[in-house]
Enzyme design. Structure first.
Site, PDB file in Angstrom:
ATOM      1  N   CYS A  72     -10.639   5.578 -11.170  1.00  0.00           N
ATOM      2  CA  CYS A  72     -11.633   5.049 -10.388  1.00  0.00           C
ATOM      3  C   CYS A  72     -11.682   5.654  -9.085  1.00  0.00           C
ATOM      4  CB  CYS A  72     -11.318   3.463 -10.213  1.00  0.00           C
ATOM      5  SG  CYS A  72     -12.425   2.733  -8.874  1.00  0.00           S
TER       6      CYS A  72
ATOM      7  N   ALA B 192      -8.419   6.190  -4.659  1.00  0.00           N
ATOM      8  CA  ALA B 192      -8.655   6.267  -6.230  1.00  0.00           C
ATOM      9  C   ALA B 192      -7.493   5.632  -6.789  1.00  0.00           C
ATOM     10  CB  ALA B 192      -8.684   7.898  -6.662  1.00  0.00           C
ATOM     11  N   LYS B 193      -7.606   5.597  -8.044  1.00  0.00           N
ATOM     12  CA  LYS B 193      -6.529   4.976  -8.892  1.00  0.00           C
ATOM     13  C   LYS B 193      -6.815   5.321 -10.270  1.00  0.00           C
ATOM     14  CE  LYS B 193      -3.173   3.200  -7.216  1.00  0.00           C
ATOM     15  NZ  LYS B 193      -1.869   3.615  -6.970  1.00  0.00           N
ATOM     16  N   GLY B 194      -6.154   5.578 -11.092  1.00  0.00           N
ATOM     17  CA  GLY B 194      -6.144   6.010 -12.611  1.00  0.00           C
ATOM     18  C   GLY B 194      -5.036   5.191 -13.288  1.00  0.00           C
TER      19      GLY B 194
ATOM     20  N   ASP C  77       2.812   6.894 -10.292  1.00  0.00           N
ATOM     21  CA  ASP C  77       2.368   5.374 -10.002  1.00  0.00           C
ATOM     22  C   ASP C  77       3.388   4.807 -11.117  1.00  0.00           C
ATOM     23  OD1 ASP C  77       0.880   2.563 -10.061  1.00  0.00           O
ATOM     24  OD2 ASP C  77       0.608   3.751  -8.213  1.00  0.00           O
TER      25      ASP C  77
END
Length: 416
Positions: A59, A104-106, A145
């Site tokens: 995202c 953002a993040k995945g 992460d």
């Protein structure tokens, strides 16, 4: 009122800050929604020969202030809604500490504890192939992460670089030193939490020396935080992981605990302290509670029974919005995640700058920059809270973040 999803919690936090920011309805609605969320399927041949397909996401929430920035997590609970909330929190985090990044993040839906090294590498490379059209050193820069690490980032970098035909170290941060990483990055989040905790103790007029600290979560962030606070003179009385916790009112031997976990990969089997549950730890009588695991662990029920004098959020989204209401009513100060755990993204920014310049800095330079940026951000948050009369430090941090992000949208305009 029931507990909310992480995305609902983030929106509620934004709503609370809105009254302190001059925002029109159109701009505010724009800030609430992610710009894009990509869903990909990752077929991976497992060691036994069968092919398993994993669901994954990336995202990009808001890029008005610069390239998107955010980690990649491997966890069974990953979902589109969770990734969008985490990407939003990254947006407000980078804005709170003044970095020229968006958020953002995945994530990949999986349990990497069941994987061999080869399977982890195969999944990482397949996921990278799936999102590579979205990422890039000037577009979107991933980082480690939950359940990912420097080796994971090396695989992402190598896969992306292979498609580009040359090494692109600045496409990710949190890499091993041999692949262009920076000194100080692995410890950065925990070191930052320690710095902020000491500033927060000063804010509530408590000395760090002898302060009783309980830390829920003893992974990289929790263990490093414990180590630095222990060195600063704090009394780390309890820590925990998914297997439960350990407690000693006289203070735990933090380095012995870290050695045990490095060997066993869990606190289980450590018998030099009393066993406690995670719930016991969260509601323990102490000066500082540091949730350093996953989101939504401090619920309204926990907040009502919480006995810490101060909460410092090392994890992303550990306190639900309903719990926030309880803590505000009880007068328990909370240093929010978008400030408390920003050390990782600050040093990620420094790594990205070094890669872009092709020039490395010393550990002393990196740590000095980290301390300066976090200290300035903490002071700005406190000043905003006092000047605007916000109900808590979280609302003050969001006020700053929303102002900065909205201003970037304002000066850039709208296309078309």
């Amino acid at each position: 009122m029931g507990e909310r999803s992480p995305l609902d919690t983030m929106h509620a936090q934004m709503e609370r800050a809105r009254e302190y920011v001059a925002l029109d309805d159109d701009t505010f609605e724009r800030l609430k929604a992610p710009e894009r969320t990509l869903k990909v399927s990752c077929p991976v041949e497992m060691d036994d020969g069968h092919v398993e397909t994993f669901e994954a996401y990336r995202c990009q929430f808001d890029g008005a202030r610069g390239p998107y920035k955010g980690g990649i997590r491997y966890h069974p609970a990953v979902s589109a809604a969770e990734v969008e909330a985490l990407a939003g929190w990254m947006t407000w985090k980078t804005a709170t500490v003044g970095l020229p990044f968006g958020g953002a993040k995945g994530g990949v839906v999986c349990d990497p504890r069941d994987f061999s090294e080869r399977e982890r590498e195969a999944l990482t490379r397949r996921y990278t192939e799936g999102i590579r059209r979205l990422i890039g050193p000037d577009v979107d820069i991933p980082a480690p992460d939950v359940n990912t690490d420097p080796q994971t980032m090396a695989w992402v970098m190598d896969t992306y670089s292979t498609y580009q035909g040359h090494a692109v170290p600045e496409v990710v941060t949190g890499k091993p030193l041999a692949a262009g990483g920076t000194v100080g990055r692995v410890e950065a989040t925990g070191r930052g939490v320690s710095i902020v905790t000491q500033r927060a103790l000063d804010y509530v007029a408590k000395p760090v020396e002898g302060a009783d600290v309980a830390i829920q979560g003893f992974g990289n962030v929790g263990s490093v935080t414990a180590s630095y606070l222990d060195r600063a003179g704090a009394n780390v009385v309890a820590v925990s992981d998914v297997t439960g916790g350990r407690h000693d009112p006289e203070g735990l031997d933090v380095e012995a605990l870290r050695t045990h976990v490095a060997t066993e990969d869990t606190l289980a089997g450590y018998d030099a302290a009393t066993e406690v549950t995670n719930d016991d730890l969260l509601t323990m009588d102490c000066d500082v509670l540091i949730p350093a695991a996953i989101e939504n662990v401090i619920t309204a029920d926990v907040a009502d029974r919480l006995e810490a004098d101060l909460v410092v959020e090392a994890a992303n989204g550990p306190t639900t919005h309903v719990a926030d209401d309880v803590l505000i009513e009880r007068g328990v100060p909370v240093v929010p995640d978008i400030l408390a755990n920003a050390g990782g993204v600050i040093v990620s920014y420094l790594e990205w700058v070094q890669n872009s310049q092709q020039y490395s800095w010393s550990l002393e330079e990196v740590n000095a920059d980290l301390r300066e940026r976090l200290t300035e951000a903490f002071e700005t948050t406190v000043e905003t809270a006092e000047e605007e009369g916000t109900p808590n430090l979280r609302t003050a941090a969001y006020t700053t973040a929303l102002q900065r992000t909205a201003r970037a949208h304002e000066v850039r305009g709208r296309f078309p």
